[in-house]
Motif scaffolding. Structure first.
Motif, PDB file in Angstrom:
ATOM      1  N   SER A 287       0.832  -1.217   0.000  1.00  0.00           N
ATOM      2  CA  SER A 287       0.000   0.000   0.000  1.00  0.00           C
ATOM      3  C   SER A 287       0.858   1.255   0.000  1.00  0.00           C
ATOM      4  CB  SER A 287      -0.947  -0.002   1.203  1.00  0.00           C
ATOM      5  OG  SER A 287      -0.251  -0.208   2.415  1.00  0.00           O
ATOM      6  N   PRO A 319      -4.234   4.726   3.136  1.00  0.00           N
ATOM      7  CA  PRO A 319      -4.448   3.331   3.531  1.00  0.00           C
ATOM      8  C   PRO A 319      -3.371   2.877   4.519  1.00  0.00           C
ATOM      9  CG  PRO A 319      -3.458   3.432   1.352  1.00  0.00           C
ATOM     10  CD  PRO A 319      -3.762   4.850   1.740  1.00  0.00           C
ATOM     11  N   THR A 333      -9.090  -2.689   2.516  1.00  0.00           N
ATOM     12  CA  THR A 333      -8.209  -1.589   2.925  1.00  0.00           C
ATOM     13  C   THR A 333      -8.841  -0.768   4.045  1.00  0.00           C
ATOM     14  OG1 THR A 333      -9.108  -0.011   1.312  1.00  0.00           O
ATOM     15  CG2 THR A 333      -7.272  -1.393   0.589  1.00  0.00           C
ATOM     16  N   ASN A 335      -8.750   2.854   5.111  1.00  0.00           N
ATOM     17  CA  ASN A 335      -8.355   4.170   4.612  1.00  0.00           C
ATOM     18  C   ASN A 335      -8.567   5.224   5.694  1.00  0.00           C
ATOM     19  OD1 ASN A 335      -7.893   2.943   2.082  1.00  0.00           O
ATOM     20  ND2 ASN A 335     -10.016   3.267   1.478  1.00  0.00           N
TER      21      ASN A 335
END
Length: 373
Positions: A287, A319, A333, A335
């Motif tokens: 990420s 993320p 994910t 975020n």
């Protein structure tokens, strides 16, 4: 009779398959223990939809969570980024009545605990403290209770960046495939530290033959993972924006490759965060935060080296972490910057990701773990 038995076996198989549920657990920076901090959602493993099951209120900043080997207990870094604070807490998750119950809490040995990992025998918990650059080891007793730490080892030296590497900053604590070594990426010192882990001793962390592996100066090693075959290891660098690839054998790392996680368009965006490998061992995911906010996708070659496949927007910002479900079919994910969770369906042949389901809003979501029950 044979037809009846076949139908019975098919029915039993259907019941067993459909009685299994997959849950996603989320930690957050709630900044107020009177608000929700840990969240549990059920993942629809056909459509990728998340449905809220329960949550826990009563703890502050459960920023990183991990699960016990049997999935019965949740361990959380609590009071992260809290002045004169820092703790680790345990909870019991009951998938039958879908409840989350507080069990225990202990001092973390530092103000900013950021990563937890549990030994496969379920008897030990290891925490990394970022701010002071230390590692703490806790016994786990019956019922998921965390006992006071039996070791708290402090590191001091920093590296070349005076703003971010003024001293050691342990950012993750990862066991080797056989759980006989512990690896500690140190963002502040540009080192991956290593200890032998002798789980039968009262103080299991022991000196290793090679105490650390140096990384590129100014790279800031952050998170670390091993290939399912146990022969390769991968470290994502927060400040360097790259993944370093190592061969692994008996506590020793040997460098094979260093490859950037960023596309050419964002070549100056060095802010990477998390790294995972698909269960089939064919693809690595990393990420990127900052300007890019995506997942970099790499295919893993037979020699362990990486080849860039592509990039997938996380449909949000910052993320901090992500994870793959046990089947490897979905990637989720967390975020933090946009307070949302996104679910992606993974194509096992190509490794590519496709957004599915609706985005879930969780304030300051910061960590995700996924498990089938």
């Amino acid at each position: 009779m044979k037809k009846f038995l076949a139908l019975a076996i098919t029915f039993c198989t259907w019941i067993c398959f459909h009685s299994q549920n997959t849950y996603a657990f989320f930690g957050s920076f709630n900044w107020d223990k009177n608000t929700e901090g840990i969240y549990v959602y059920e993942l629809d493993t056909i459509k990728g939809k998340l449905s809220k099951v329960t949550s826990y209120t009563g703890i502050s900043n459960p920023s990183f969570i991990t699960l016990s080997p049997d999935g019965k207990y949740i361990f959380a870094c609590t009071e992260s980024k809290t002045e004169n604070g820092g703790s680790v807490s345990s909870f019991e998750f009951n998938p039958e009545n879908k409840s989350l119950t507080f069990i225990s809490k202990q001092k973390s040995g530092g103000e900013n605990p950021v990563y937890l990992t549990a030994h496969k025998n379920g008897k030990w918990l290891v925490n990394g403290n970022y701010t002071e650059g230390s590692v703490s080891v806790y016994p786990i007793s019956e019922g998921g209770k965390i006992e006071p730490y039996v070791q708290n080892i402090q590191f001091k030296e920093g590296s070349i960046n005076p703003d971010r590497q003024e001293r050691a900053h342990i950012h993750s604590t990862v066991f080797s495939p056989n759980f006989d070594y512990l690896f500690l990426p140190d963002l502040g010192a540009d080192k991956i530290r290593v200890f032998k882990f002798e789980n039968e001793k009262n103080q299991p962390l022991q000196e290793a033959e090679i105490a650390f592996t140096k990384t590129t100066l100014g790279s800031g090693p952050r998170h670390f993972t091993f290939h399912p075959n146990g022969k390769f290891a991968y470290c994502i660098e927060e400040m360097g924006g790259a993944v370093s690839v190592y061969s692994y054998e008996d506590g020793k790392l040997s460098n094979l490759q260093r490859i950037y996680t960023h596309s050419e368009k964002y070549k100056d965006n060095f802010e990477s965060s998390d790294v995972y490998i698909s269960p089939d061992g064919k693809f690595l995911y990393a990420s990127n935060r900052g300007k890019e906010n995506n997942i970099a996708i790499f295919s893993i070659q037979n020699d362990g080296k990486l080849k860039t496949v592509g990039y997938q927007s996380v449909k949000g910002k910052h993320p901090r972490t992500f994870n793959l479900d046990p089947s490897g079919n979905f990637l989720i994910t967390a975020n933090t910057g946009t307070n949302n969770v996104a679910v992606f369906k993974r194509a096992p042949e190509t490794g590519l990701l496709k957004k599915v389901g609706k985005k879930i809003k969780i304030r300051n979501v910061s960590s995700v773990q996924i498990r089938k029950y």
